[in-house]
Design an enzyme around this catalytic site. Structure first.
Site, mmCIF file in Angstrom:
data_model
loop_
_atom_site.group_PDB
_atom_site.id
_atom_site.type_symbol
_atom_site.label_atom_id
_atom_site.label_comp_id
_atom_site.label_asym_id
_atom_site.label_seq_id
_atom_site.Cartn_x
_atom_site.Cartn_y
_atom_site.Cartn_z
ATOM 1 N N SER A 187 0.870 -1.166 0.000
ATOM 2 C CA SER A 187 0.000 0.000 0.000
ATOM 3 C C SER A 187 0.908 1.217 0.000
ATOM 4 O O SER A 187 2.117 1.094 0.013
ATOM 5 C CB SER A 187 -0.900 0.015 1.238
ATOM 6 O OG SER A 187 -0.207 0.561 2.325
ATOM 7 N N TYR B 42 -1.500 -2.666 10.322
ATOM 8 C CA TYR B 42 -1.480 -3.877 9.504
ATOM 9 C C TYR B 42 -2.226 -3.597 8.197
ATOM 10 O O TYR B 42 -3.254 -2.919 8.189
ATOM 11 C CB TYR B 42 -2.150 -5.032 10.241
ATOM 12 C CG TYR B 42 -1.296 -5.635 11.327
ATOM 13 C CD1 TYR B 42 -0.328 -6.593 11.029
ATOM 14 C CD2 TYR B 42 -1.452 -5.250 12.653
ATOM 15 C CE1 TYR B 42 0.455 -7.144 12.024
ATOM 16 C CE2 TYR B 42 -0.672 -5.803 13.659
ATOM 17 C CZ TYR B 42 0.287 -6.747 13.341
ATOM 18 O OH TYR B 42 1.058 -7.284 14.322
ATOM 19 N N GLU B 43 -1.712 -4.141 7.108
ATOM 20 C CA GLU B 43 -2.284 -3.847 5.797
ATOM 21 C C GLU B 43 -2.679 -5.090 5.011
ATOM 22 O O GLU B 43 -3.368 -4.988 3.993
ATOM 23 C CB GLU B 43 -1.296 -2.995 5.000
ATOM 24 C CG GLU B 43 -0.927 -1.717 5.769
ATOM 25 C CD GLU B 43 -0.135 -0.716 4.941
ATOM 26 O OE1 GLU B 43 0.169 -1.009 3.778
ATOM 27 O OE2 GLU B 43 0.160 0.364 5.474
ATOM 28 N N GLU B 44 -2.249 -6.267 5.466
ATOM 29 C CA GLU B 44 -2.669 -7.524 4.859
ATOM 30 C C GLU B 44 -3.002 -8.505 5.976
ATOM 31 O O GLU B 44 -2.407 -8.445 7.063
ATOM 32 C CB GLU B 44 -1.589 -8.086 3.938
ATOM 33 C CG GLU B 44 -1.288 -7.179 2.745
ATOM 34 C CD GLU B 44 -0.411 -7.857 1.709
ATOM 35 O OE1 GLU B 44 -0.863 -8.861 1.109
ATOM 36 O OE2 GLU B 44 0.721 -7.396 1.517
#
Length: 331
Positions: free
Chosen positions: A32, A184-186
């Protein structure tokens, strides 16, 4: 001299003018747009009865620091005594690099910022010299050693929360930290599991007095939004700021679209101290700075904007220069 921001003000200007005020060294983009070495967050509170902020001081400046291992110190970012100033260390991650590729550790967090420079002694000194400074730490991020970071739980929620509370309490107390930012992005769990883990973690750290603030950092990916909106719906009372990554929308975004997206996030995170955002680096993948500034002016005029988040990424060592303190006042 630090950044001067009058109360009830919005500092505007061109990309060049912004860079005269704020200059930060960025870090490589990940899955991201929020892989950040140094992000500046300036929260400007509009003094309207319906826009109360959870923070006592309505002006907030945040700097994400430490991930590039380039020797950047706290002294590279002068502190203005009139604003609340948060350094956010990036990152702690519940992964180990003892394996190749790195693997999750079920809530046992390890330090991944440059702690040889941003050490406990350095943190204590910057806070001693500046009573308005807080230092927090961001959890997660996008990558570790070039591999994606996933929110992962294989030991059960109770064990993950227990591990996270224990490991983070140790890190926070060892370094003298004040809060956490969840980035957190995933994910390799469902939204309910993420919500229970993150919500219980924040609640435990706050109730024990280990932290004073907590924030979350979602962005405009539908799947990511499912996780953070579920977390917000269940635990908004414990989350002080929503640092939304508006700058991650595409370069073709217009000011009118930006304002509409801002209002969408007001709906998605009801009651939040929601931050608008832009970055000052010239890229062809994020919202242009002039577009974002125009949108922020519109949002301020409509009394919708509470806070402003500036992501400044020139590729050079951080510094701040203040040439004058002019700002457009709104009231």
């Amino acid at each position: 001299m630090g950044l001067l921001v009058p109360p009830v003000a919005f500092a505007a200007g061109t990309n060049k003018q912004c860079d005269q005020l704020l200059s930060k060294k960025g870090r490589p983009m990940g899955s991201s747009s929020k892989l950040i070495a140094a992000t500046l967050l300036l929260a400007l509170h509009l003094q309207a009865p319906t826009m109360a902020t959870a923070a006592g001081n309505s002006n907030l400046f945040r700097d994400y620091i430490g991930v590039l291992y380039n020797g950047v110190t706290f002294a590279d970012v002068p502190v203005d005594p009139r604003v609340r100033f948060d350094y956010i260390l990036a990152f702690v991650i519940d992964y180990t690099t003892a394996t190749e590729p790195p693997t999750p550790t079920n809530g046992r967090f390890n330090v991944f910022w440059q702690d040889s420079v941003l050490s406990p002694a350095a943190i204590a000194e910057v806070k001693r010299r500046n009573p308005n400074v807080r230092v927090g730490v961001s959890l997660g991020g996008a990558t570790v050693s070039g591999s994606p970071v996933f929110f992962n739980v294989t030991c059960g929620v109770d064990a993950w929360v227990r591990n996270a509370v224990e490991s983070l309490t140790g890190i926070i107390q060892r370094y003298g930290l004040d809060g956490i930012d969840i980035d957190y992005e995933e994910f390799q769990v469902d939204p309910a599991t993420f919500t229970e883990c993150a919500g219980r973690l924040v609640a435990a750290l706050k109730s024990s007095g280990v932290i004073r603030f907590a924030s979350i950092a979602p962005y405009g990916n539908a799947d990511v939004q499912r996780y953070y909106r579920t977390l917000w719906a269940a635990h908004s009372d414990a989350i002080d700021y929503v640092n939304f990554q508006f700058y991650a929308y595409g370069a073709s975004t217009t000011a009118e679209q930006y304002v509409r997206l801002f209002h969408e996030q007001i709906f998605n995170y009801p009651g939040a101290n929601l931050l608008a955002s832009f970055n000052t680096a010239a890229t062809n993948t994020t919202v242009p700075v002039d577009t974002a500034l125009s949108a922020c002016h519109s949002a301020i005029a409509g009394q919708a904007l509470r806070h402003l988040y500036l992501d400044c990424r020139p590729f050079e060592k951080p510094r701040i220069q203040v040439r004058d303190a002019s700002a457009s006042t709104v009231g």
